[in-house]
Design a protein around this motif. Structure first.
Motif, PDB file in Angstrom:
ATOM      1  N   SER A  73      15.367  91.646 -43.388  1.00 34.25           N
ATOM      2  CA  SER A  73      15.135  90.948 -42.062  1.00 34.25           C
ATOM      3  C   SER A  73      16.052  91.779 -40.978  1.00 34.25           C
ATOM      4  N   GLY A  74      16.014  91.439 -39.786  1.00 31.43           N
ATOM      5  CA  GLY A  74      16.695  92.135 -38.652  1.00 31.43           C
ATOM      6  C   GLY A  74      16.670  91.196 -37.645  1.00 31.43           C
ATOM      7  N   VAL A  75      17.591  91.544 -36.382  1.00 33.06           N
ATOM      8  CA  VAL A  75      17.955  90.767 -35.372  1.00 33.06           C
ATOM      9  C   VAL A  75      17.201  91.526 -34.287  1.00 33.06           C
ATOM     10  N   VAL A  76      16.322  90.757 -33.371  1.00 33.45           N
ATOM     11  CA  VAL A  76      15.535  91.196 -32.243  1.00 33.45           C
ATOM     12  C   VAL A  76      16.116  90.632 -31.145  1.00 33.45           C
ATOM     13  N   TRP A  77      16.509  91.376 -29.977  1.00 30.80           N
ATOM     14  CA  TRP A  77      16.953  90.861 -28.729  1.00 30.80           C
ATOM     15  C   TRP A  77      15.724  91.058 -27.715  1.00 30.80           C
ATOM     16  N   VAL A  78      15.408  90.032 -27.037  1.00 26.04           N
ATOM     17  CA  VAL A  78      14.484  90.121 -26.058  1.00 26.04           C
ATOM     18  C   VAL A  78      14.788  89.600 -24.766  1.00 26.04           C
ATOM     19  N   ARG A  79      14.447  90.230 -23.687  1.00 31.78           N
ATOM     20  CA  ARG A  79      14.621  89.659 -22.202  1.00 31.78           C
ATOM     21  C   ARG A  79      13.375  88.977 -21.758  1.00 31.78           C
ATOM     22  N   THR A  80      13.333  87.663 -21.482  1.00 32.18           N
ATOM     23  CA  THR A  80      12.190  87.108 -21.087  1.00 32.18           C
ATOM     24  C   THR A  80      12.077  86.670 -19.612  1.00 32.18           C
TER      25      THR A  80
ATOM     26  N   ARG B 275       3.665  82.128 -16.081  1.00 34.36           N
ATOM     27  CA  ARG B 275       3.349  83.149 -17.349  1.00 34.36           C
ATOM     28  C   ARG B 275       4.810  83.704 -17.704  1.00 34.36           C
ATOM     29  N   SER B 276       4.541  84.316 -18.639  1.00 30.64           N
ATOM     30  CA  SER B 276       5.942  85.220 -18.970  1.00 30.64           C
ATOM     31  C   SER B 276       5.552  86.430 -19.962  1.00 30.64           C
ATOM     32  N   HIS B 277       6.623  87.272 -19.825  1.00 34.05           N
ATOM     33  CA  HIS B 277       6.562  88.501 -20.692  1.00 34.05           C
ATOM     34  C   HIS B 277       8.038  88.725 -21.229  1.00 34.05           C
ATOM     35  N   SER B 278       8.056  89.620 -22.257  1.00 34.66           N
ATOM     36  CA  SER B 278       9.393  90.121 -22.714  1.00 34.66           C
ATOM     37  C   SER B 278       9.574  91.462 -22.986  1.00 34.66           C
ATOM     38  N   GLU B 279      10.758  91.863 -22.784  1.00 36.80           N
ATOM     39  CA  GLU B 279      10.986  93.367 -23.295  1.00 36.80           C
ATOM     40  C   GLU B 279      12.275  93.311 -24.087  1.00 36.80           C
ATOM     41  N   VAL B 280      11.837  94.054 -25.388  1.00 34.02           N
ATOM     42  CA  VAL B 280      12.799  94.110 -26.309  1.00 34.02           C
ATOM     43  C   VAL B 280      13.699  94.694 -26.045  1.00 34.02           C
ATOM     44  N   ILE B 281      15.136  94.520 -26.069  1.00 34.33           N
ATOM     45  CA  ILE B 281      16.146  95.094 -25.539  1.00 34.33           C
ATOM     46  C   ILE B 281      17.157  95.496 -26.824  1.00 34.33           C
TER      47      ILE B 281
ATOM     48  N   ASN C  11       5.824  82.752 -11.450  1.00 34.12           N
ATOM     49  CA  ASN C  11       5.095  81.843 -10.875  1.00 34.12           C
ATOM     50  C   ASN C  11       3.638  82.587 -10.514  1.00 34.12           C
ATOM     51  N   GLN C  12       2.796  81.843  -9.774  1.00 38.27           N
ATOM     52  CA  GLN C  12       1.532  82.387  -9.520  1.00 38.27           C
ATOM     53  C   GLN C  12       1.658  83.490  -8.207  1.00 38.27           C
ATOM     54  N   HIS C  13       3.002  83.295  -7.672  1.00 37.10           N
ATOM     55  CA  HIS C  13       3.114  84.445  -6.548  1.00 37.10           C
ATOM     56  C   HIS C  13       3.588  85.612  -7.182  1.00 37.10           C
ATOM     57  N   GLY C  14       3.892  85.595  -8.417  1.00 36.03           N
ATOM     58  CA  GLY C  14       4.726  86.982  -8.950  1.00 36.03           C
ATOM     59  C   GLY C  14       6.085  86.689  -9.013  1.00 36.03           C
ATOM     60  N   ALA C  15       6.438  85.716  -8.524  1.00 41.27           N
ATOM     61  CA  ALA C  15       8.174  85.463  -8.336  1.00 41.27           C
ATOM     62  C   ALA C  15       8.801  85.118  -9.711  1.00 41.27           C
ATOM     63  N   THR C  16       9.837  85.575 -10.225  1.00 42.18           N
ATOM     64  CA  THR C  16      10.426  85.176 -11.320  1.00 42.18           C
ATOM     65  C   THR C  16      11.039  83.980 -11.235  1.00 42.18           C
ATOM     66  N   VAL C  17      10.818  82.869 -11.900  1.00 39.43           N
ATOM     67  CA  VAL C  17      11.338  81.410 -11.934  1.00 39.43           C
ATOM     68  C   VAL C  17      12.763  81.662 -12.715  1.00 39.43           C
ATOM     69  N   LEU C  18      12.459  82.051 -13.870  1.00 43.24           N
ATOM     70  CA  LEU C  18      13.709  82.070 -14.553  1.00 43.24           C
ATOM     71  C   LEU C  18      13.720  83.531 -15.464  1.00 43.24           C
ATOM     72  N   ASP C  19      14.737  83.714 -16.053  1.00 45.44           N
ATOM     73  CA  ASP C  19      14.731  84.878 -17.131  1.00 45.44           C
ATOM     74  C   ASP C  19      16.123  84.667 -18.038  1.00 45.44           C
ATOM     75  N   TYR C  20      15.936  85.281 -18.980  1.00 49.89           N
ATOM     76  CA  TYR C  20      16.938  84.818 -19.970  1.00 49.89           C
ATOM     77  C   TYR C  20      16.900  85.891 -21.314  1.00 49.89           C
ATOM     78  N   VAL C  21      18.017  86.114 -22.088  1.00 45.65           N
ATOM     79  CA  VAL C  21      17.929  87.073 -23.231  1.00 45.65           C
ATOM     80  C   VAL C  21      18.339  85.858 -24.189  1.00 45.65           C
ATOM     81  N   ARG C  22      17.260  86.387 -25.379  1.00 52.08           N
ATOM     82  CA  ARG C  22      17.570  85.413 -26.499  1.00 52.08           C
ATOM     83  C   ARG C  22      17.364  86.496 -27.806  1.00 52.08           C
ATOM     84  N   TRP C  23      18.115  86.077 -28.825  1.00 51.24           N
ATOM     85  CA  TRP C  23      17.858  87.051 -30.238  1.00 51.24           C
ATOM     86  C   TRP C  23      17.612  86.066 -31.282  1.00 51.24           C
ATOM     87  N   VAL C  24      16.669  86.507 -32.037  1.00 54.63           N
ATOM     88  CA  VAL C  24      16.348  85.856 -33.196  1.00 54.63           C
ATOM     89  C   VAL C  24      16.399  86.669 -34.386  1.00 54.63           C
TER      90      VAL C  24
END
Lengths: 342, 342, 342
Positions: free
Chosen positions: B121-128, B105-111, B132-145
């Motif tokens: 229009s505008g640019v949005v940066w998120v950290r996603t 599962r995943s969630h993002s924070e607007v940064i 996994n099912q144990h609540g451990a982060t498997v990956l994270d990254y920042v993306r901007w669109v």
């Protein structure tokens, strides 16, 4: 004796005949992954073991329509290889979820026969049951098809037209054992709309469209071991086109309906269905739904919603013309029950 | 109230906002098999349980990019449905392998938020973060669109542009627990080249090309439950073309890089990435890599290599013109860290 | 030193040389599901765990040809990357079924070398063995290919042409441990025809056809990690066409042969095989079989049938012309043994 079969013709069916369909099938995570690759399917219960467990199931089942397609596919060599048209569905019920590891088989009983006035074909009604490895029925439904006669001079059977319910009554809907939506996570499911938020008569345009690709509908149809030639062999039609399996349109439309019906998790019944017009590669499938009815169930937090799901290949908002004929852009008109959190 | 969603617009984002992305997903051998059917992926660690066990893991994980695509796909309905352009990636880290049976599962924070000078229009940066099912982060990254405004007259937010690291520092790279390349079998892996054999500045042309098929990129993109219309609906663009998901190009280029980088087994970080030009069906994707940096790790036998991976649709050897603009044949410019046997 | 490989040329092979092929592979239900999506495969033993258990096996293995394609695919980078033609197969034996969870690897021994009179190429014979994670051989076969020389001036090796059996002798066929067809369910398998019902010389037209799609043969070929450029890169040929992997034609024809050979459950051996003409997307593959021989086995209820399987792209009933040249519509001429219920 020829070792190959050309399929049954109209005069080969008898009322009460039971046909055991060949080639049982074990499903796995592979079928599930392919379903997600072939359709924009996003209902959470069929996507995540964790979500399914939070809804009281042992793990995530495979999409209800995977079960339907597999059971249906087995009937093709016996029922519809010489079919001119797939005329309708009725009294379809989903009795048990199908899980990875389950093995499915199916058999059909001939329950209706009526020769057409032209003497060249007739309508065959069958009730098909799909069973798992424990002998439990996972789904059953009635389908009727128009089938060619091998010999136009073969005598017509006494016509038998089965009386079929127009709708599966709410009290006949089966809710899977253990299903409990009282701890349902709407954020993870994707939308906040509960059963109680849907009004009878409400119509939802599902926004998105998918352009059908030749390779995709062929992969999908083959996956269910459906052997109908018109889906695979371009020499079957004068125009060289492949006809898209009607079930591909059902799955595409159902998946598209996520946007607006994300919480319509499980299919409980198929009341009726018409493949209104043929679909071909290059068509862009869109979908809209209409809320037809609502019913309560005895399962905790679970309500039933009766929906009309319409697939179109254009922006067709009109379903039928004044004469009751489907608009040429309508591909599918499906009447079904789903289970939702109340 | 409409039941469907048209996605978020620029004015719907707030700094600090946490968005829970819907539709958790359990992966299985099915996703792995499809990945091998969709990309010429051959890294041994992701192909064989035996090989993975000889490298200290419990079994063969699914390709790191499967995890990335699934986590990314979930963000599309919330982040990029109304995006004009996917502008970049930064600070991507792979923290744990994803195994068959894991649920993501995943969630993002607007940064970050910055309205464009045109006011439309505008640019949005998120950290996603993917978990996994144990609540451990498997990956994270920042993306901007770049995201459209619904209402051009909506007031501009105070601009917040996050400070992002140009590169994930070697000491911040996570090596999966247990990874040990001291008994690494180079013959089974496919090439003899060790971490120590690669020189900074060295460039590798990966030789092979793959011509993109419409059905293939659609299957791939749908598999990750990415709902962006431009990948599926030919009516979205005036030219009737489907835009290929940028992640499809990433996976294709990474798989093609096997020839010359067969031992670049695991992706540890994504430092930066640009989808330089759009990709369409019919394009033949090729790839070349440049060694940007090398670093040691504390894991036995494991070194880290920083690579630039460039995907092109022609034989483009030139990355950018004198003005710093990407050559029109360049599809992807990715800067990432891999883990290799020393 | 260049990190990439251009593959071996004729002068790189030596008699007795053992080549370890890279990239071991673990199979799962995913590969099985994809096989069912790619080919109209319906043999019950490979479709259902229940059916396989009733035949004495622990569960349903993956199709024998999945094992063959995976083992074959691994050899491509080492044997046929610079091949001009895949000339033939001999002495192929299937020694053990492959089950989901098994990991396969392979190696080849060079057993023959003969330079062509033009001095620009030569024929290489290899015996390839595929092994599972227990070190047991699951299949082995001889293949010979015509390979380019890198340097036309390189000296010719002493010619060695291996003596190969035209047919795997019946007493050399391996029946999987436990296989027992005494409780075989012909209704579930799909046809009533037993081993004893087939006459030597009998010919069966398998009725159905499948039109090859570009995306489908690419997915199939990639799934087996076959890296031959001509299947993926449209810039490799002047006409811009992709050549369909010969193994795709084998699997398609074998699957089509279900109609008339539904009980030809397991492949025991490949005696010989020729890819008579190239296949391209758009071709509609059809198949016919001829019964070449019959043999008993010591396993309960299990007989062996030797079959010629011919794939065509038209309605070609003629196999060869008077000069012994294949009819241009013939794609495949395969000679193999199957195991059937007696």
């Amino acid at each position: 004796m020829s070792k190959t079969t050309a399929g049954r013709f109209f005069e080969d069916y008898r009322i009460g005949q039971i046909i055991t369909h060949a080639v049982p099938r074990t499903v796995s995570g592979g079928e599930r992954a392919l379903y997600h690759a072939l359709y924009p399917a996003r209902t959470a219960l069929y996507s995540s073991d964790e979500f399914a467990r939070d809804c009281g199931l042992a793990q995530s089942p495979v999409d209800d329509l995977i079960g339907f397609h597999i059971v249906f596919g087995k009937t093709v060599p016996d029922v519809s290889l010489n079919a001119i048209a797939n005329l309708g569905y009725a009294e379809g019920r989903f009795l048990q979820p199908v899980y990875p590891g389950d093995s499915l088989r199916s058999h059909s009983e001939v329950i209706g026969l009526k020769q057409n006035s032209n003497g060249k074909s007739g309508v065959v009604w069958v009730r098909t049951r799909g069973e798992n490895q424990h002998g439990a029925t996972v789904l059953d439904y009635v389908r009727w098809v128009m089938v060619r006669k091998r010999n136009p001079d073969a005598p017509a059977p006494d016509p038998v037209v089965p009386e079929l319910n127009a709708v599966v009554a709410p009290q006949d809907l089966i809710v899977p054992a253990g299903l409990d939506f009282t701890r349902y996570d709407f954020a993870l499911a994707g939308e906040p709309h509960r059963w109680g938020d849907y009004e009878i008569g409400e119509r939802i345009d599902h926004v998105d469209g998918v352009t059908v690709q030749e390779a995709e509908h062929m992969l999908a149809t083959r996956l269910w071991q459906n052997t109908s030639k018109v889906h695979f062999d371009t020499t079957q039609r004068a125009d060289g086109k492949l006809l898209v399996y009607g079930g591909h349109v059902i799955s595409m439309a159902r998946a598209l309906s996520f946007n607006g019906l994300a919480n319509a998790q499980m299919i409980a019944a198929i009341n009726a269905g018409s493949h209104a017009n043929p679909c071909f590669a290059g068509d862009t499938i869109r979908a809209w739904s209409e809320v037809l009815d609502r019913a309560e169930t005895t399962a905790p937090g679970v309500g039933a919603l009766r929906l009309r799901l319409v697939a179109t290949k254009g922006a067709a908002g009109v379903l039928k013309d004044e004469g009751g004929k489907y608009h040429p852009d309508v591909l599918l008109d499906l009447d079904y029950w789903v289970l939702m959190p109340v």
